[in-house]
Design a protein around this motif. Structure first.
Motif, PDB file in Angstrom:
ATOM      1  N   VAL A   1       0.800  -1.220   0.000  1.00  0.00           N
ATOM      2  CA  VAL A   1       0.000   0.000   0.000  1.00  0.00           C
ATOM      3  C   VAL A   1       0.841   1.281   0.000  1.00  0.00           C
ATOM      4  N   PRO A   2       1.887   1.389   0.849  1.00  0.00           N
ATOM      5  CA  PRO A   2       2.652   2.643   0.815  1.00  0.00           C
ATOM      6  C   PRO A   2       3.231   2.957  -0.564  1.00  0.00           C
ATOM      7  N   PHE A   3       3.659   1.923  -1.268  1.00  0.00           N
ATOM      8  CA  PHE A   3       4.227   2.125  -2.604  1.00  0.00           C
ATOM      9  C   PHE A   3       3.119   2.357  -3.639  1.00  0.00           C
ATOM     10  N   ALA A   4       1.980   1.637  -3.497  1.00  0.00           N
ATOM     11  CA  ALA A   4       0.884   1.768  -4.445  1.00  0.00           C
ATOM     12  C   ALA A   4       0.213   3.136  -4.337  1.00  0.00           C
ATOM     13  N   LEU A   5       0.076   3.656  -3.122  1.00  0.00           N
ATOM     14  CA  LEU A   5      -0.523   4.973  -2.951  1.00  0.00           C
ATOM     15  C   LEU A   5       0.272   6.036  -3.699  1.00  0.00           C
ATOM     16  N   ASN A   6       1.585   5.893  -3.652  1.00  0.00           N
ATOM     17  CA  ASN A   6       2.432   6.877  -4.309  1.00  0.00           C
ATOM     18  C   ASN A   6       2.446   6.695  -5.829  1.00  0.00           C
ATOM     19  N   ALA A   7       2.560   5.434  -6.279  1.00  0.00           N
ATOM     20  CA  ALA A   7       2.733   5.167  -7.705  1.00  0.00           C
ATOM     21  C   ALA A   7       1.421   5.129  -8.475  1.00  0.00           C
ATOM     22  N   ARG A   8       0.344   4.573  -7.870  1.00  0.00           N
ATOM     23  CA  ARG A   8      -0.918   4.390  -8.595  1.00  0.00           C
ATOM     24  C   ARG A   8      -1.930   5.502  -8.304  1.00  0.00           C
ATOM     25  N   ALA A   9      -2.027   5.894  -7.016  1.00  0.00           N
ATOM     26  CA  ALA A   9      -3.005   6.919  -6.648  1.00  0.00           C
ATOM     27  C   ALA A   9      -2.395   8.321  -6.637  1.00  0.00           C
ATOM     28  N   HIS A  10      -1.094   8.405  -6.885  1.00  0.00           N
ATOM     29  CA  HIS A  10      -0.394   9.691  -6.998  1.00  0.00           C
ATOM     30  C   HIS A  10      -0.513  10.538  -5.721  1.00  0.00           C
ATOM     31  N   VAL A  11      -0.408   9.844  -4.575  1.00  0.00           N
ATOM     32  CA  VAL A  11      -0.417  10.540  -3.283  1.00  0.00           C
ATOM     33  C   VAL A  11       0.989  11.042  -2.993  1.00  0.00           C
ATOM     34  N   ASP A  12       1.104  12.277  -2.530  1.00  0.00           N
ATOM     35  CA  ASP A  12       2.414  12.828  -2.180  1.00  0.00           C
ATOM     36  C   ASP A  12       3.059  12.010  -1.077  1.00  0.00           C
ATOM     37  N   GLN A  13       4.383  11.895  -1.109  1.00  0.00           N
ATOM     38  CA  GLN A  13       5.103  11.057  -0.164  1.00  0.00           C
ATOM     39  C   GLN A  13       4.847  11.466   1.287  1.00  0.00           C
TER      40      GLN A  13
ATOM     41  N   TYR B   1      -0.475   9.181   6.389  1.00  0.00           N
ATOM     42  CA  TYR B   1      -1.851   9.557   6.718  1.00  0.00           C
ATOM     43  C   TYR B   1      -2.845   8.617   6.044  1.00  0.00           C
ATOM     44  N   TRP B   2      -2.680   8.379   4.737  1.00  0.00           N
ATOM     45  CA  TRP B   2      -3.645   7.559   4.016  1.00  0.00           C
ATOM     46  C   TRP B   2      -3.497   6.074   4.328  1.00  0.00           C
ATOM     47  N   VAL B   3      -2.292   5.626   4.682  1.00  0.00           N
ATOM     48  CA  VAL B   3      -2.130   4.240   5.142  1.00  0.00           C
ATOM     49  C   VAL B   3      -2.953   4.017   6.403  1.00  0.00           C
ATOM     50  N   SER B   4      -2.862   4.952   7.345  1.00  0.00           N
ATOM     51  CA  SER B   4      -3.636   4.835   8.580  1.00  0.00           C
ATOM     52  C   SER B   4      -5.132   4.850   8.300  1.00  0.00           C
ATOM     53  N   ILE B   5      -5.570   5.694   7.367  1.00  0.00           N
ATOM     54  CA  ILE B   5      -6.989   5.764   7.022  1.00  0.00           C
ATOM     55  C   ILE B   5      -7.467   4.447   6.417  1.00  0.00           C
ATOM     56  N   LEU B   6      -6.685   3.874   5.503  1.00  0.00           N
ATOM     57  CA  LEU B   6      -7.096   2.635   4.827  1.00  0.00           C
ATOM     58  C   LEU B   6      -7.180   1.468   5.795  1.00  0.00           C
ATOM     59  N   VAL B   7      -6.263   1.416   6.756  1.00  0.00           N
ATOM     60  CA  VAL B   7      -6.316   0.343   7.748  1.00  0.00           C
ATOM     61  C   VAL B   7      -7.498   0.544   8.685  1.00  0.00           C
ATOM     62  N   ALA B   8      -7.727   1.782   9.101  1.00  0.00           N
ATOM     63  CA  ALA B   8      -8.789   2.058  10.070  1.00  0.00           C
ATOM     64  C   ALA B   8     -10.178   1.917   9.465  1.00  0.00           C
ATOM     65  N   VAL B   9     -10.347   2.248   8.188  1.00  0.00           N
ATOM     66  CA  VAL B   9     -11.663   2.179   7.568  1.00  0.00           C
ATOM     67  C   VAL B   9     -12.136   0.729   7.473  1.00  0.00           C
TER      68      VAL B   9
ATOM     69  N   VAL C   1      -8.275  -2.988  -9.377  1.00  0.00           N
ATOM     70  CA  VAL C   1      -8.404  -2.083 -10.519  1.00  0.00           C
ATOM     71  C   VAL C   1      -8.400  -0.619 -10.110  1.00  0.00           C
ATOM     72  N   GLY C   2      -8.609  -0.344  -8.816  1.00  0.00           N
ATOM     73  CA  GLY C   2      -8.697   1.035  -8.375  1.00  0.00           C
ATOM     74  C   GLY C   2      -7.362   1.765  -8.478  1.00  0.00           C
ATOM     75  N   SER C   3      -7.422   2.988  -8.941  1.00  0.00           N
ATOM     76  CA  SER C   3      -6.213   3.811  -9.052  1.00  0.00           C
ATOM     77  C   SER C   3      -6.407   5.159  -8.380  1.00  0.00           C
ATOM     78  N   SER C   4      -7.373   5.220  -7.469  1.00  0.00           N
ATOM     79  CA  SER C   4      -7.611   6.443  -6.711  1.00  0.00           C
ATOM     80  C   SER C   4      -7.905   6.079  -5.262  1.00  0.00           C
ATOM     81  N   VAL C   5      -7.721   7.038  -4.371  1.00  0.00           N
ATOM     82  CA  VAL C   5      -7.938   6.794  -2.948  1.00  0.00           C
ATOM     83  C   VAL C   5      -9.389   6.431  -2.642  1.00  0.00           C
ATOM     84  N   PRO C   6     -10.407   7.103  -3.198  1.00  0.00           N
ATOM     85  CA  PRO C   6     -11.797   6.720  -2.890  1.00  0.00           C
ATOM     86  C   PRO C   6     -12.128   5.269  -3.249  1.00  0.00           C
TER      87      PRO C   6
END
Length: 504
Positions: free
Chosen positions: A43-55, A60-68, A110-115
């Motif tokens: 996930v940390p690598f996919a968020l950056n490479a696929r969802a284009h999340v800033d490093q 922050y988003w790793v914690s959100i994905l685990v908690a959700v 298939v998802g390439s965005s955070v939502p």
């Protein structure tokens, strides 16, 4: 799948046997945990490479994905428990859970965005609610009455293997073959799980076809599933109150179970609780509340590392996704002792094992704060502390899992001794009890990532380590007092029995 009453299904005895049902539940738990954990190092690598999340926003988003995931599981669990105790089949909701799990896997693939990733995690949480609530209730339905903790030990082992294998394979496959290969593994495992869930036949349906070998032969109470004992008791309308035998070693083969029932008897109020919904009635037990607290703390401690450990080893040691997967090995390897821990809990009760687990986990967690730079010694220290923490946690989980069903059994036994019948109705309350268990686990899975992630981000790794250690140490106090029933009342009853035997 429907069965004709005049034609038993093929391989009926095998497909309805304890070992096969236990294997099916273990595979379902393993699949659920594997699909949850296989993408933890990715996930940390996919968020950056696929969802284009800033490093700087990845943590922050790793914690959100685990908690959700935990939040979805928390909301869905009570509904799953209520539904499972009112259906004629526990396998049907298990199959529905597979649909949610498959959908979640496709969305995360298939998802390439955070939502879209968040939506996939929500479906994963719903699937986990079904598997843990209905699966554990089915296991209790099937288990021998005096061996519940041992059966739960096998489930705990399956969960730990999922936590062990998933991040390891996820890191290796992602680094060598890429993102799609990680999900190819998941689709294959879902296929295996589908086969097991379709083959499973519940004992309540298998009993409709009585073989010549079993016809007319009684089954000893100690060897019968808990659900069968409960149903048999309800059928004795001409003698609703069963005499209570003296507490002797010859009449009580499982002293821990006897203490469990006695410990709950004094906590159960009379008529008010019997008119309440099962979940509310169960929540009136301080013993159950303690078990749920323990479950929540275990989940928080486990999932806290999912949110911070991969990023910590990447930042401190420069490890890749492969190293982030391998670092989970020390935590999970001690879980191979889970069936043995379950056996010990069945024999001696949950109090001492669970209390010792929480107390010993505290110093290992606190000592993690000493890991603060890159060296061989620091890597050894990290792995050693994680291994000792994993062993301590393994002392807690199987006893606490079995404790949930023990509370239900104790309340039913107490009510029947007073001539009140089952307080939970014909459907029982095992699924609803494990819905509460799963709700507590989900709450912990939601709290842990936020706790660890935000403490690390704002106060550092060392503060996170000692805060988790303090939480573990505090949890040992209510566990000692209430696990297995009130310590004061259980010991008082044992002294009374000892005195009676001495007089006799």
């Amino acid at each position: 799948m429907q069965f004709r009453p005049d034609s038993p299904p093929i391989f009926l005895s095998t497909r309805s046997s304890r070992w096969f049902i236990t294997t099916c539940i273990a595979v379902a738990i393993f699949t659920d945990i594997f699909l949850y954990a296989v993408i933890v190092p990715v996930v940390p690598f996919a968020l950056n490479a696929r969802a284009h999340v800033d490093q700087d926003r990845v943590q922050y988003w790793v914690s959100i994905l685990v908690a959700v995931y935990g939040a979805a599981c928390l909301v869905a669990s009570p509904f799953c428990g209520w539904f499972a105790d009112r259906t004629t089949s526990r396998r049907f909701p298990l199959l529905l859970g597979l649909l949610a799990l498959t959908g979640a896997t496709v969305m995360l693939h298939v998802g390439s965005s955070v939502p879209v990733m968040i939506a996939g995690r929500i479906l994963q949480g719903i699937s986990a609610a079904v598997v843990w609530t209905v699966g554990l209730a089915l296991l209790v339905d099937t288990a021998k009455a005096q061996n519940v903790a041992q059966y739960m030990g096998y489930v705990s082992l399956a969960m730990s293997l999922g936590i062990l294998v998933a991040p390891l394979l996820g890191g290796i496959v992602f680094s060598r073959a890429g993102y799609n290969a990680v999900f190819a593994m998941q689709y294959g495992l879902i296929g295996v799980d589908v086969v097991f869930r379709f083959l499973l036949i519940e004992r309540r349906f298998a009993d409709k076809w009585e073989t010549p070998e079993t016809a007319g032969k009684g089954i000893e109470t100690a060897d019968r599933p808990i659900s069968a004992i409960s149903q048999a008791s309800e059928k004795k309308n001409d003698d609703p109150i069963t005499p209570i035998p003296k507490n002797t070693s010859s009449q009580t083969p499982n002293k821990a179970m006897d203490a469990n029932v006695l410990g709950e008897e004094h906590e159960t109020s009379d008529s008010p609780a019997s008119h309440l919904p099962p979940m509310i009635s169960l929540l009136a037990s301080r013993r159950l509340l303690t078990g749920l607290w323990d479950v929540m703390v275990i989940a928080a401690l486990m999932t806290s590392f999912d949110a911070v450990l991969p990023l910590f080893v990447k930042k401190t040691f420069g490890w890749t996704s492969l190293g982030a997967g391998l670092v989970y090995l020390p935590i999970v390897i001690p879980s191979f002792l889970s069936p043995l821990v379950g056996w010990a809990s069945d024999r001696y009760g949950p109090r001492w094992l669970a209390t010792a687990g929480f107390l010993t986990a505290a110093p290992w967690l606190i000592l993690l704060r000493l890991v603060d730079h890159n060296s061989i010694g620091q890597k050894v220290l990290l792995c050693t502390m994680l291994a000792l923490f994993g062993f301590s946690l393994d002392l807690v989980f199987p006893p606490v899992m079995a404790e949930i069903s023990s509370v239900v059994e104790a309340k039913e036994a107490s009510a029947k001794r007073r001539g009140m019948g089952s307080p939970f109705g014909k459907g029982g309350a095992y699924a609803q009890a494990y819905a509460l268990f799963n709700t507590a686990f989900a709450a912990g899975a939601m709290i842990g990532p936020f706790w660890a992630g935000f403490v690390v981000e704002n106060a550092g790794w060392g503060t996170m380590a000692w805060s988790l250690g303090l939480l573990s140490a505090i949890s040992a106090v209510p566990t000692f007092i209430w696990a297995g029933g009130s310590v004061r009342k259980v010991w008082r009853r044992r002294r009374q029995n000892t005195n009676q035997e001495a007089v006799a």
